[in-house]
Design a protein around this motif. Structure first.
Motif, mmCIF file in Angstrom:
data_model
loop_
_atom_site.group_PDB
_atom_site.id
_atom_site.type_symbol
_atom_site.label_atom_id
_atom_site.label_comp_id
_atom_site.label_asym_id
_atom_site.label_seq_id
_atom_site.Cartn_x
_atom_site.Cartn_y
_atom_site.Cartn_z
ATOM 1 N N GLY A 20 -41.988 62.254 23.035
ATOM 2 C CA GLY A 20 -42.434 62.533 21.680
ATOM 3 C C GLY A 20 -43.560 63.537 21.615
ATOM 4 O O GLY A 20 -43.373 64.697 21.230
ATOM 5 N N VAL A 21 -44.765 63.127 22.005
ATOM 6 C CA VAL A 21 -45.922 64.015 21.995
ATOM 7 C C VAL A 21 -45.670 65.229 22.876
ATOM 8 O O VAL A 21 -46.171 66.320 22.615
ATOM 9 C CB VAL A 21 -47.181 63.244 22.458
ATOM 10 N N GLY A 22 -44.839 65.062 23.897
ATOM 11 C CA GLY A 22 -44.519 66.159 24.802
ATOM 12 C C GLY A 22 -43.692 67.269 24.189
ATOM 13 O O GLY A 22 -43.374 68.247 24.873
ATOM 14 N N GLY A 23 -43.300 67.134 22.919
ATOM 15 C CA GLY A 23 -42.585 68.214 22.241
ATOM 16 C C GLY A 23 -41.111 67.954 22.057
ATOM 17 O O GLY A 23 -40.328 68.895 21.909
ATOM 18 N N PHE A 24 -40.702 66.663 22.057
ATOM 19 C CA PHE A 24 -39.298 66.277 21.882
ATOM 20 C C PHE A 24 -38.415 66.873 22.970
ATOM 21 O O PHE A 24 -37.345 67.421 22.716
ATOM 22 C CB PHE A 24 -38.798 66.665 20.489
ATOM 23 N N THR A 25 -38.906 66.783 24.203
ATOM 24 C CA THR A 25 -38.134 67.203 25.359
ATOM 25 C C THR A 25 -37.367 66.010 25.910
ATOM 26 O O THR A 25 -37.760 64.860 25.727
ATOM 27 C CB THR A 25 -39.044 67.759 26.467
ATOM 28 N N SER A 26 -36.283 66.289 26.632
ATOM 29 C CA SER A 26 -35.505 65.206 27.229
ATOM 30 C C SER A 26 -34.687 65.735 28.388
ATOM 31 O O SER A 26 -34.381 66.919 28.456
ATOM 32 C CB SER A 26 -34.582 64.565 26.189
ATOM 33 N N PRO A 27 -34.312 64.850 29.303
ATOM 34 C CA PRO A 27 -33.448 65.242 30.410
ATOM 35 C C PRO A 27 -31.995 65.242 29.975
ATOM 36 O O PRO A 27 -31.670 64.807 28.854
ATOM 37 C CB PRO A 27 -33.701 64.138 31.439
ATOM 38 N N PRO A 28 -31.089 65.675 30.826
ATOM 39 C CA PRO A 28 -29.663 65.520 30.516
ATOM 40 C C PRO A 28 -29.304 64.039 30.410
ATOM 41 O O PRO A 28 -29.900 63.192 31.078
ATOM 42 C CB PRO A 28 -28.961 66.169 31.716
ATOM 43 N N ASP A 29 -28.337 63.727 29.550
ATOM 44 C CA ASP A 29 -27.864 62.347 29.453
ATOM 45 C C ASP A 29 -27.430 61.853 30.831
ATOM 46 O O ASP A 29 -26.754 62.569 31.573
ATOM 47 C CB ASP A 29 -26.677 62.253 28.491
ATOM 48 N N GLY A 30 -27.820 60.639 31.157
ATOM 49 C CA GLY A 30 -27.425 60.043 32.422
ATOM 50 C C GLY A 30 -28.498 60.049 33.483
ATOM 51 O O GLY A 30 -28.360 59.370 34.507
ATOM 52 N N LEU A 31 -29.604 60.789 33.259
ATOM 53 C CA LEU A 31 -30.636 60.837 34.295
ATOM 54 C C LEU A 31 -31.198 59.454 34.589
ATOM 55 O O LEU A 31 -31.310 59.045 35.753
ATOM 56 C CB LEU A 31 -31.771 61.774 33.879
ATOM 57 N N TYR A 32 -31.540 58.707 33.541
ATOM 58 C CA TYR A 32 -32.175 57.418 33.785
ATOM 59 C C TYR A 32 -31.187 56.388 34.327
ATOM 60 O O TYR A 32 -31.589 55.451 35.035
ATOM 61 C CB TYR A 32 -32.890 56.918 32.525
ATOM 62 N N ALA A 33 -29.909 56.554 34.042
ATOM 63 C CA ALA A 33 -28.908 55.705 34.683
ATOM 64 C C ALA A 33 -28.862 55.995 36.178
ATOM 65 O O ALA A 33 -28.755 55.069 37.005
ATOM 66 C CB ALA A 33 -27.538 55.932 34.052
#
Length: 427
Positions: free
Chosen positions: A210-223
């Motif tokens: 959130g605070v980081g600028g609405f960045t995210s990894p590709p789907d599946g990284l945390y799996a």
């Protein structure tokens, strides 16, 4: 300088930041709009930092708060509390966590603090994995796992924190890789890190930072991370303070984009569930939630009036399919903003999903952050009648867009047009 601003500066901390050169006093709101003390009307695309989730002055929530306040506002967790049990049952049901237990707090910071206490106690370890560019709150322990320099005022911490790659797709040593290769590289980095330390208690991660600028990894990284974590018995804490309750459109919880290995061990939530009332909380499997061997309460967590607000708000969200609205209207808004960005060499990326959208600004022809322009766009958008936020891990150069989930198509178009004008006027 207004009299109120002068009084603010005299009695409140210097580090309590205010937006705008001429700070804004918001006096009332309705739907997706707010008004300031001078009577100016704004389309609200930030919702009190993603807190006004459904709408300003939502009648169902206002009525529930008023009626509950007329009966009793607070009695503490030392007494049976019907609204708290009712909301806990609803949240446990939608959590996806088997045999879920729910503990209510007053904020996301307190929720994350509680999750860390549970994880470290359950695992008998004070080592925690966290993501680079992350933000988890302002308490001593939450600051200790925050991976964003702009929100980390001290290096002192009760925890040993190890930071992991992967929360930011478009920057860092793996940015040039394809999605599958990016995930593989981050997993190998995690494996290498775990080979050099005693097993940590947990990984805490925001599905979208959130605070980081609405960045995210590709789907599946945390799996993919989860498969590694499971081999060591390390818990997974999903910080859903900003992503929960359908904001991302495609999923009710942000973790579900990474969910092939099942739900997290612990989920934290806050912000939107109260639609402005102070509600946070933790959801965990019973064996984890019940691991504490001492008394613990939250004086104001679960107070009747906030629980009444949460129940009314969650009911409204589900009954009116605001998750679906976030998917439909958010998808249109993202495409509209990407069309605008294509004509602006200073927009590095438009990212996000649902009604959680980031617009990263850089100096044209470079990857250098442009915080001055981000501040200028914020001012220009306000002048045009639009309120947005900003953030990012690189000198606050990302615009943050997160309207209430009841946003209409017409309002999305109106906001996009104002933001387009603000971007053009600051080139």
């Amino acid at each position: 300088m207004s009299d109120l601003h002068a009084r603010h500066r005299k009695v409140l901390p210097d580090w309590l930041a205010l937006y705008y050169e001429d700070p804004l006093e918001i006096t009332h709101g309705e739907g997706r709009h707010v008004w300031d003390a001078e009577g100016n009307k704004y389309l609200d695309f930030f919702g009190g930092i993603l807190t006004t989730m459904t709408a300003h002055a939502l009648p169902e929530v206002t009525k529930a708060v008023s009626e509950q306040a007329g009966r009793i506002i607070h009695s503490s967790t030392l007494y049976l509390n019907r609204p708290m049990v009712d909301l806990a049952e609803r949240i446990a049901h939608v959590s996806g966590i088997p045999d879920a237990r729910v503990f209510f707090t007053t904020s996301g910071t307190e929720a994350n603090d509680t999750a860390l206490m549970l994880a470290t106690t359950h695992r008998r370890s004070n080592t925690v994995l966290a993501m680079r560019n992350s933000y988890h709150g302002r308490s001593f322990s939450a600051v200790g796992i925050t991976g964003n320099r702009g929100w980390s005022p001290t290096s002192l911490s009760p925890l040993q924190t190890l930071y992991v790659h992967g929360g930011v797709r478009g920057r860092g040593p793996f940015a040039g890789l394809g999605d599958a290769e990016f995930i593989e590289a981050c997993v190998e980095d995690l494996k290498d890190l775990l080979g050099h330390t005693r097993p940590p208690a947990a990984l805490i991660a925001e599905p979208i930072q959130g605070v980081g600028g609405f960045t995210s990894p590709p789907d599946g990284l945390y799996a993919a991370f989860r498969e590694v974590l499971n081999a060591y018995g390390i818990l997974w804490i999903a910080d859903e303070v900003q992503t929960g309750w359908g904001r991302t459109g495609e999923h009710f919880w942000g973790w579900q984009a990474h969910g092939r290995s099942g739900p997290p061990d612990i989920v934290t939530f806050a912000k939107g569930i109260g639609n402005g009332m102070s509600i946070g909380g933790v959801i965990a499997r019973s064996e984890i939630m019940n691991c504490l061997d001492a008394n613990s309460i939250s004086t104001f967590g679960g107070t009747q009036v906030t629980m009444a607000a949460g129940l009314a708000n969650l009911s409204y969200l589900l009954e009116h399919d605001l998750q679906g609205n976030a998917r439909r209207v958010g998808g249109l808004l993202i495409e509209r903003l990407r069309a605008v960005a294509a004509q602006d060499p200073g927009v590095r990326e438009v990212r996000g999903r649902g009604l959680m959208i980031g617009v990263e600004l850089t100096k044209p022809g470079t990857d250098l952050a442009d915080p001055d322009r981000a501040a200028a766009v914020l001012e220009a958008a306000r002048a045009g009648g639009l309120l947005i936020g900003k953030g990012g891990g690189h000198d606050t150069s990302a615009l943050r867009i997160a309207p209430p989930l009841s946003l209409t198509v017409a309002e999305a178009e109106e906001g996009a047009a104002i933001l387009e004008g603000a971007l053009r006027s600051t080139q």
